[in-house]
Design a protein around this motif. Structure first.
Motif, PDB file in Angstrom:
ATOM      1  N   ALA A  22      27.855  28.129  32.104  1.00 11.82           N
ATOM      2  CA  ALA A  22      29.042  28.757  31.828  1.00 11.82           C
ATOM      3  C   ALA A  22      29.171  29.542  30.496  1.00 11.82           C
ATOM      4  CB  ALA A  22      29.981  27.636  32.019  1.00 11.82           C
ATOM      5  N   VAL A  23      28.496  28.759  29.500  1.00 10.64           N
ATOM      6  CA  VAL A  23      28.439  29.521  28.014  1.00 10.64           C
ATOM      7  C   VAL A  23      27.643  30.794  28.058  1.00 10.64           C
ATOM      8  CG1 VAL A  23      27.774  29.417  25.821  1.00 10.64           C
ATOM      9  CG2 VAL A  23      28.852  27.390  26.822  1.00 10.64           C
ATOM     10  N   ARG A  24      26.598  30.777  28.815  1.00 13.44           N
ATOM     11  CA  ARG A  24      25.642  32.264  28.685  1.00 13.44           C
ATOM     12  C   ARG A  24      26.386  33.150  29.355  1.00 13.44           C
ATOM     13  NH1 ARG A  24      19.967  31.372  31.415  1.00 13.44           N
ATOM     14  NH2 ARG A  24      19.860  33.354  30.642  1.00 13.44           N
ATOM     15  N   THR A  25      27.309  33.026  30.683  1.00 11.02           N
ATOM     16  CA  THR A  25      27.884  34.068  31.266  1.00 11.02           C
ATOM     17  C   THR A  25      29.235  34.420  30.141  1.00 11.02           C
ATOM     18  OG1 THR A  25      27.835  33.011  33.372  1.00 11.02           O
ATOM     19  CG2 THR A  25      29.789  34.509  33.067  1.00 11.02           C
ATOM     20  N   ALA A  26      30.019  33.427  29.546  1.00 13.99           N
ATOM     21  CA  ALA A  26      30.944  34.080  28.594  1.00 13.99           C
ATOM     22  C   ALA A  26      30.408  34.722  27.431  1.00 13.99           C
ATOM     23  CB  ALA A  26      31.605  32.607  28.122  1.00 13.99           C
ATOM     24  N   ALA A  27      29.098  34.266  26.974  1.00 18.06           N
ATOM     25  CA  ALA A  27      28.603  34.924  25.855  1.00 18.06           C
ATOM     26  C   ALA A  27      28.657  36.327  26.396  1.00 18.06           C
ATOM     27  CB  ALA A  27      27.214  34.278  25.400  1.00 18.06           C
ATOM     28  N   ARG A  28      28.020  36.540  27.486  1.00 20.05           N
ATOM     29  CA  ARG A  28      27.716  37.954  27.753  1.00 20.05           C
ATOM     30  C   ARG A  28      28.968  38.828  28.049  1.00 20.05           C
ATOM     31  NH1 ARG A  28      25.202  36.404  31.944  1.00 20.05           N
ATOM     32  NH2 ARG A  28      27.084  36.918  33.418  1.00 20.05           N
ATOM     33  N   GLU A  29      29.973  37.982  28.498  1.00 23.59           N
ATOM     34  CA  GLU A  29      30.990  38.947  29.118  1.00 23.59           C
ATOM     35  C   GLU A  29      31.820  39.232  27.777  1.00 23.59           C
ATOM     36  OE1 GLU A  29      32.892  36.432  31.691  1.00 23.59           O
ATOM     37  OE2 GLU A  29      31.843  37.092  33.502  1.00 23.59           O
ATOM     38  N   ASN A  30      31.758  38.328  26.741  1.00 27.32           N
ATOM     39  CA  ASN A  30      32.477  38.770  25.448  1.00 27.32           C
ATOM     40  C   ASN A  30      31.543  39.364  24.350  1.00 27.32           C
ATOM     41  OD1 ASN A  30      35.307  37.246  25.573  1.00 27.32           O
ATOM     42  ND2 ASN A  30      33.875  35.920  26.695  1.00 27.32           N
ATOM     43  N   GLY A  31      30.214  39.415  24.431  1.00 29.68           N
ATOM     44  CA  GLY A  31      29.469  40.022  23.517  1.00 29.68           C
ATOM     45  C   GLY A  31      29.348  39.084  22.174  1.00 29.68           C
ATOM     46  N   VAL A  32      29.674  37.891  22.600  1.00 36.55           N
ATOM     47  CA  VAL A  32      29.444  37.122  21.147  1.00 36.55           C
ATOM     48  C   VAL A  32      27.933  36.335  21.413  1.00 36.55           C
ATOM     49  CG1 VAL A  32      30.343  35.060  20.031  1.00 36.55           C
ATOM     50  CG2 VAL A  32      31.709  36.694  20.879  1.00 36.55           C
ATOM     51  N   THR A  33      27.249  35.913  20.517  1.00 34.04           N
ATOM     52  CA  THR A  33      26.230  35.017  20.104  1.00 34.04           C
ATOM     53  C   THR A  33      26.698  33.668  19.999  1.00 34.04           C
ATOM     54  OG1 THR A  33      25.007  36.710  19.122  1.00 34.04           O
ATOM     55  CG2 THR A  33      24.247  34.342  18.833  1.00 34.04           C
ATOM     56  N   VAL A  34      26.467  32.573  20.700  1.00 36.49           N
ATOM     57  CA  VAL A  34      26.821  31.230  20.519  1.00 36.49           C
ATOM     58  C   VAL A  34      25.495  30.271  20.197  1.00 36.49           C
ATOM     59  CG1 VAL A  34      27.912  29.491  22.026  1.00 36.49           C
ATOM     60  CG2 VAL A  34      28.419  31.630  22.323  1.00 36.49           C
ATOM     61  N   ALA A  35      25.941  29.513  19.102  1.00 43.79           N
ATOM     62  CA  ALA A  35      25.255  28.255  18.793  1.00 43.79           C
ATOM     63  C   ALA A  35      25.740  26.980  19.375  1.00 43.79           C
ATOM     64  CB  ALA A  35      24.883  28.409  17.157  1.00 43.79           C
ATOM     65  N   ILE A  36      25.028  26.653  20.539  1.00 46.95           N
ATOM     66  CA  ILE A  36      25.424  25.500  21.455  1.00 46.95           C
ATOM     67  C   ILE A  36      25.061  24.265  20.472  1.00 46.95           C
ATOM     68  CG2 ILE A  36      25.677  24.225  23.186  1.00 46.95           C
ATOM     69  CD1 ILE A  36      25.082  26.753  24.938  1.00 46.95           C
ATOM     70  N   GLY A  37      26.037  23.559  19.825  1.00 47.91           N
ATOM     71  CA  GLY A  37      25.466  22.348  18.822  1.00 47.91           C
ATOM     72  C   GLY A  37      24.400  21.630  19.725  1.00 47.91           C
ATOM     73  N   SER A  38      24.607  21.178  21.005  1.00 48.54           N
ATOM     74  CA  SER A  38      23.732  20.602  21.618  1.00 48.54           C
ATOM     75  C   SER A  38      24.311  20.080  22.989  1.00 48.54           C
ATOM     76  CB  SER A  38      23.091  19.257  21.019  1.00 48.54           C
ATOM     77  OG  SER A  38      23.757  17.897  21.240  1.00 48.54           O
ATOM     78  N   LEU A  39      23.541  19.621  24.164  1.00 49.64           N
ATOM     79  CA  LEU A  39      23.732  19.393  25.247  1.00 49.64           C
ATOM     80  C   LEU A  39      22.669  18.183  25.520  1.00 49.64           C
ATOM     81  CD1 LEU A  39      24.063  23.074  27.230  1.00 49.64           C
ATOM     82  CD2 LEU A  39      25.882  21.345  26.127  1.00 49.64           C
ATOM     83  N   ALA A  40      23.271  17.279  26.648  1.00 49.81           N
ATOM     84  CA  ALA A  40      22.124  16.302  26.946  1.00 49.81           C
ATOM     85  C   ALA A  40      21.735  16.567  28.310  1.00 49.81           C
ATOM     86  CB  ALA A  40      23.006  14.990  27.302  1.00 49.81           C
ATOM     87  N   LEU A  41      20.209  16.810  28.355  1.00 46.51           N
ATOM     88  CA  LEU A  41      19.549  17.536  29.468  1.00 46.51           C
ATOM     89  C   LEU A  41      18.428  16.509  29.591  1.00 46.51           C
ATOM     90  CD1 LEU A  41      19.621  21.214  28.054  1.00 46.51           C
ATOM     91  CD2 LEU A  41      20.921  20.324  29.871  1.00 46.51           C
ATOM     92  N   VAL A  42      17.912  16.668  30.906  1.00 48.53           N
ATOM     93  CA  VAL A  42      16.659  16.008  31.400  1.00 48.53           C
ATOM     94  C   VAL A  42      15.542  17.046  30.845  1.00 48.53           C
ATOM     95  CG1 VAL A  42      15.282  15.065  33.185  1.00 48.53           C
ATOM     96  CG2 VAL A  42      17.695  14.892  33.472  1.00 48.53           C
ATOM     97  N   GLY A  43      14.710  16.226  29.983  1.00 46.80           N
ATOM     98  CA  GLY A  43      13.494  16.927  29.520  1.00 46.80           C
ATOM     99  C   GLY A  43      12.480  17.102  30.434  1.00 46.80           C
ATOM    100  N   GLU A  44      11.357  17.524  29.954  1.00 49.36           N
ATOM    101  CA  GLU A  44      10.042  17.848  30.781  1.00 49.36           C
ATOM    102  C   GLU A  44       9.675  16.558  31.360  1.00 49.36           C
ATOM    103  OE1 GLU A  44       7.358  20.269  28.885  1.00 49.36           O
ATOM    104  OE2 GLU A  44       8.751  22.226  28.593  1.00 49.36           O
ATOM    105  N   GLY A  45       9.313  15.458  30.483  1.00 52.16           N
ATOM    106  CA  GLY A  45       9.024  14.198  30.625  1.00 52.16           C
ATOM    107  C   GLY A  45       9.866  13.162  31.545  1.00 52.16           C
ATOM    108  N   GLY A  46      11.070  13.808  31.567  1.00 55.12           N
ATOM    109  CA  GLY A  46      12.072  12.804  32.597  1.00 55.12           C
ATOM    110  C   GLY A  46      13.034  12.336  31.818  1.00 55.12           C
ATOM    111  N   LYS A  47      12.664  12.080  30.454  1.00 54.79           N
ATOM    112  CA  LYS A  47      13.504  11.265  29.595  1.00 54.79           C
ATOM    113  C   LYS A  47      14.550  12.512  29.036  1.00 54.79           C
ATOM    114  CE  LYS A  47      13.236   7.701  25.840  1.00 54.79           C
ATOM    115  NZ  LYS A  47      12.486   7.055  24.905  1.00 54.79           N
TER     116      LYS A  47
END
Length: 271
Positions: A68-93
């Motif tokens: 959603a943020v990537r789409t909004a950045a593109r549609e509004n022409g704004v660079t976004v520094a997303i502070g952080s997101l909780a994601l599943v990493g490469e090792g599963g953690k």
């Protein structure tokens, strides 16, 4: 001068609701003339109940908030520094991952939080990030509208060696998104942010979580923009969420580095 926007959030446990806030902030930042938006740590979901949170933690490719943020950045022409997101990493953690998303919606850089918040506070609060999250290993910088931006997350602020590395990289600005607890925020937030700006002779942009969250925690707020001399240009207070603007003047960086050339004078010290 580069105009930036800073988002202070009270993120909840529902990623869809948080994504809606983030998308709205991107649009508001664009309407306010900002070239870049900074958001807090755990912008997509703040939930200390890991069993409940696990239902929403996905891989980078399938994360709805990032999309959603990537789409909004593109549609509004704004660079976004997303502070952080909780994601599943490469090792599963899980990983606590920051992103810089360009104004074209493409991911410019990503950074995994290096230092895990494993503490027992005097208030009785206990935090064990390392039980769920894998620590990052790499120092990361990105080219952005504010110049070379160093990426860090929250607890990283207490480890000067990381900021020495970002200083050596000649960062123009450093992002320190956070979800600081109230006790630690009241004691240390302002002094640490100002110290890191002074040490690196760089701007610091610290977008923060604020207030009482759905998972029961309380965060300190006081999103800050600090200039390279340690002067606070913006303090959003601790009362509630919102969006604010600040100006980043690249000439101020060179002015400060001429006055106090600490980066040039720093020596490697062997112990």
């Amino acid at each position: 001068m580069t105009r930036i926007a800073v988002l202070q959030m009270t993120s909840g446990v529902d990623p869809e609701a948080n994504a809606e806030v983030l998308v709205g902030a991107v649009g508001e930042a664009a309407r306010g003339g900002a070239e870049m938006l900074f958001t807090p740590e755990m912008s997509g979901m703040l939930d200390r109940n890991r069993e409940r949170a696990a239902k929403h933690v996905s891989s980078e490719d399938s994360d709805l908030v990032l999309a959603a943020v990537r789409t909004a950045a593109r549609e509004n022409g704004v660079t976004v520094a997303i502070g952080s997101l909780a994601l599943v990493g490469e090792g599963g953690k899980w990983v606590n991952r920051s992103f810089v998303v360009g104004s074209d919606g493409e991911i410019v850089e990503r950074y995994d939080k290096m230092h895990m918040f494993d503490v027992e506070l005097s208030t009785g609060e206990s935090w064990r990030e390392s039980n769920a999250y894998a620590a990052g290993e790499k120092v990361v910088t990105a080219e952005t509208p504010v110049g070379r931006l160093g990426l860090t997350v929250c607890y990283d602020i207490r480890f000067p060696s990381l900021f020495a590395a970002l200083g050596d990289a000649k960062c123009d600005a450093i992002a320190i998104p956070a979800a600081f607890t109230r006790p630690t925020g009241k004691a240390h937030w302002h002094v640490l942010q100002r110290a890191r700006a002074i040490e690196a002779s760089a701007f610091v942009v610290a977008a923060a979580q604020v207030g009482k969250h759905e998972d029961g925690r309380e965060t300190y707020g006081h999103s800050l923009v600090v200039d390279p001399w340690g002067e606070v240009l913006l303090d959003m207070g601790g009362e509630g969420p919102g969006l604010a603007f600040a100006e980043i003047d690249p000439a101020r960086i060179e002015e400060v580095r001429r006055q106090v050339p600490s980066l040039a004078n720093r020596r490697k010290i062997a112990i």
